[in-house]
Design a protein around this motif. Structure first.
Motif, PDB file in Angstrom:
ATOM      1  N   LYS A  23       0.837  -1.217   0.000  1.00  0.00           N
ATOM      2  CA  LYS A  23       0.000   0.000   0.000  1.00  0.00           C
ATOM      3  C   LYS A  23       0.871   1.267   0.000  1.00  0.00           C
ATOM      4  N   LYS A  24       0.383   2.295  -0.693  1.00  0.00           N
ATOM      5  CA  LYS A  24       1.099   3.581  -0.703  1.00  0.00           C
ATOM      6  C   LYS A  24       0.360   4.537   0.225  1.00  0.00           C
ATOM      7  N   ILE A  25       1.043   4.944   1.292  1.00  0.00           N
ATOM      8  CA  ILE A  25       0.407   5.844   2.269  1.00  0.00           C
ATOM      9  C   ILE A  25       1.165   7.171   2.286  1.00  0.00           C
ATOM     10  N   LEU A  26       0.400   8.240   2.103  1.00  0.00           N
ATOM     11  CA  LEU A  26       0.972   9.582   2.104  1.00  0.00           C
ATOM     12  C   LEU A  26       0.671  10.216   3.465  1.00  0.00           C
ATOM     13  N   LYS A  50       5.396  -2.773   5.551  1.00  0.00           N
ATOM     14  CA  LYS A  50       4.008  -3.135   5.190  1.00  0.00           C
ATOM     15  C   LYS A  50       3.409  -2.132   4.210  1.00  0.00           C
ATOM     16  N   ALA A  51       3.975  -0.941   4.163  1.00  0.00           N
ATOM     17  CA  ALA A  51       3.463   0.100   3.265  1.00  0.00           C
ATOM     18  C   ALA A  51       4.622   0.971   2.797  1.00  0.00           C
ATOM     19  N   GLU A  52       4.409   1.571   1.618  1.00  0.00           N
ATOM     20  CA  GLU A  52       5.392   2.528   1.109  1.00  0.00           C
ATOM     21  C   GLU A  52       4.956   3.905   1.624  1.00  0.00           C
ATOM     22  N   ILE A  53       5.800   4.523   2.438  1.00  0.00           N
ATOM     23  CA  ILE A  53       5.410   5.778   3.100  1.00  0.00           C
ATOM     24  C   ILE A  53       6.104   6.972   2.450  1.00  0.00           C
ATOM     25  N   THR A  54       5.336   8.030   2.220  1.00  0.00           N
ATOM     26  CA  THR A  54       5.932   9.317   1.835  1.00  0.00           C
ATOM     27  C   THR A  54       5.439  10.346   2.836  1.00  0.00           C
ATOM     28  N   ALA A  55       6.363  11.106   3.397  1.00  0.00           N
ATOM     29  CA  ALA A  55       5.955  12.160   4.345  1.00  0.00           C
ATOM     30  C   ALA A  55       6.064  13.521   3.667  1.00  0.00           C
ATOM     31  N   PHE A  56       4.977  14.291   3.781  1.00  0.00           N
ATOM     32  CA  PHE A  56       4.935  15.655   3.240  1.00  0.00           C
ATOM     33  C   PHE A  56       4.730  16.565   4.435  1.00  0.00           C
ATOM     34  N   ARG A  57       5.799  17.265   4.839  1.00  0.00           N
ATOM     35  CA  ARG A  57       5.718  18.140   6.028  1.00  0.00           C
ATOM     36  C   ARG A  57       5.375  19.545   5.568  1.00  0.00           C
ATOM     37  N   ILE A  58       4.121  19.915   5.812  1.00  0.00           N
ATOM     38  CA  ILE A  58       3.618  21.182   5.266  1.00  0.00           C
ATOM     39  C   ILE A  58       4.455  22.381   5.727  1.00  0.00           C
ATOM     40  N   SER A  92      -2.923   9.008  -6.679  1.00  0.00           N
ATOM     41  CA  SER A  92      -2.615   7.587  -6.898  1.00  0.00           C
ATOM     42  C   SER A  92      -2.371   6.798  -5.616  1.00  0.00           C
ATOM     43  N   CYS A  93      -2.257   7.476  -4.467  1.00  0.00           N
ATOM     44  CA  CYS A  93      -1.957   6.738  -3.230  1.00  0.00           C
ATOM     45  C   CYS A  93      -3.159   5.885  -2.809  1.00  0.00           C
ATOM     46  N   ASP A  94      -2.933   4.999  -1.849  1.00  0.00           N
ATOM     47  CA  ASP A  94      -4.038   4.201  -1.299  1.00  0.00           C
ATOM     48  C   ASP A  94      -4.695   4.917  -0.128  1.00  0.00           C
ATOM     49  N   ALA A  95      -3.893   5.695   0.598  1.00  0.00           N
ATOM     50  CA  ALA A  95      -4.439   6.332   1.802  1.00  0.00           C
ATOM     51  C   ALA A  95      -3.630   7.565   2.172  1.00  0.00           C
ATOM     52  N   LEU A  96      -4.315   8.480   2.828  1.00  0.00           N
ATOM     53  CA  LEU A  96      -3.702   9.712   3.330  1.00  0.00           C
ATOM     54  C   LEU A  96      -3.844   9.703   4.849  1.00  0.00           C
ATOM     55  N   LEU A  97      -2.763  10.012   5.528  1.00  0.00           N
ATOM     56  CA  LEU A  97      -2.798  10.128   6.995  1.00  0.00           C
ATOM     57  C   LEU A  97      -2.375  11.550   7.355  1.00  0.00           C
ATOM     58  N   ILE A  98      -3.279  12.286   7.998  1.00  0.00           N
ATOM     59  CA  ILE A  98      -2.967  13.660   8.413  1.00  0.00           C
ATOM     60  C   ILE A  98      -2.627  13.669   9.896  1.00  0.00           C
ATOM     61  N   LEU A  99      -1.485  14.240  10.240  1.00  0.00           N
ATOM     62  CA  LEU A  99      -1.088  14.426  11.639  1.00  0.00           C
ATOM     63  C   LEU A  99      -1.011  15.927  11.868  1.00  0.00           C
ATOM     64  N   ALA A 100      -1.775  16.440  12.835  1.00  0.00           N
ATOM     65  CA  ALA A 100      -1.858  17.902  12.929  1.00  0.00           C
ATOM     66  C   ALA A 100      -2.334  18.372  14.299  1.00  0.00           C
TER      67      ALA A 100
END
Ligand code: FMN
Length: 189
Positions: A2-5, A31-39, A76-84
């Motif tokens: 899974k691709k998780i942003l 378990k997942a391909e992670i990309t972190a986007f730090r706003i 195209s990702c499978d899921a978005l995780l917002i931490l805020a």
């Protein structure tokens, strides 16, 4: 895999969003391909409401900033995780700008108003509050997450950790960490 942003919307590098970014990265490793986007380290301009994006039928924006560059990955990702953090009972300003820019996925010619390439994606929001009220903030997060449906995120999950003013204090809250574990499992499912 899974691709998780992960969208980290905090400015506090020693704070709770950063601590949980690392926690989630460890839980999801292998378990997942992670990309972190730090706003906080990116340029995400406000939406110009110019409607240039309405002259096409694939998501795009005439602005040339870090949000526009991220559009293909959001699509195209499978899921978005917002931490805020919660700021003044709401989304922090840069995250609100990020949400506004998903207008570039809106297509009035579609029956569901969306030109997203994928419409089966999940979105999770894990927020931190210095005080509370946690139940009202969870409702606020949930309502905002539903707006991401236009960008193809059609199922959502929200959690708000209260009493989290002290940077990194989330790591001493077993109930909130359990909620993070459940969220990680849900994102992978
Ligand atoms: C500008 C600003 C506004 C805030 N507004 C609220 C608020 O309305 N309610 C609340 O409970 N906490 C509020 N806080 C506290 C943060 O939500 C809290 O410290 C949070 O844990 C920060 O998350 P972080 O460590 O990931 O940055 C505010 C903090 C700042 C800097």
């Amino acid at each position: 895999m899974k691709k998780i942003l992960i969208i980290n919307a905090s400015k506090r590098k020693n704070g709770n969003s950063y601590a949980l970014e690392q926690y989630f990265a460890e839980k999801l490793a292998g378990k997942a391909e992670i990309t972190a986007f730090r706003i906080g380290e990116k340029a995400v301009n406000p939406c110009l409401a110019c409607d240039a994006c309405k002259k096409q039928h694939t998501p795009n924006c005439i602005q040339r900033d870090d949000f526009t560059a991220l559009i293909p990955q959001i699509d195209s990702c499978d899921a978005l995780l917002i931490l805020a953090p919660v700021h003044w009972d709401q989304f922090p300003a840069q995250l609100k700008a990020f949400l506004d820019r998903t207008y570039s996925f809106m297509d009035f010619t579609q029956s569901d108003f969306s030109m997203a390439g994928r419409k089966d994606k999940k979105i999770a929001g894990y927020f931190f509050a210095g005080f509370g009220p946690v139940d009202i903030y969870t409702q606020m997060v949930d309502t905002n997450l539903k707006n991401f449906a236009i960008a193809g995120f059609r199922t959502e999950k929200a959690h708000v950790a209260g009493n989290a003013n002290v940077p990194g204090s989330i790591m001493e809250k077993p109930d909130d960490l359990k909620a993070a574990d459940e969220m990680a499992a849900w994102l992978l499912d």
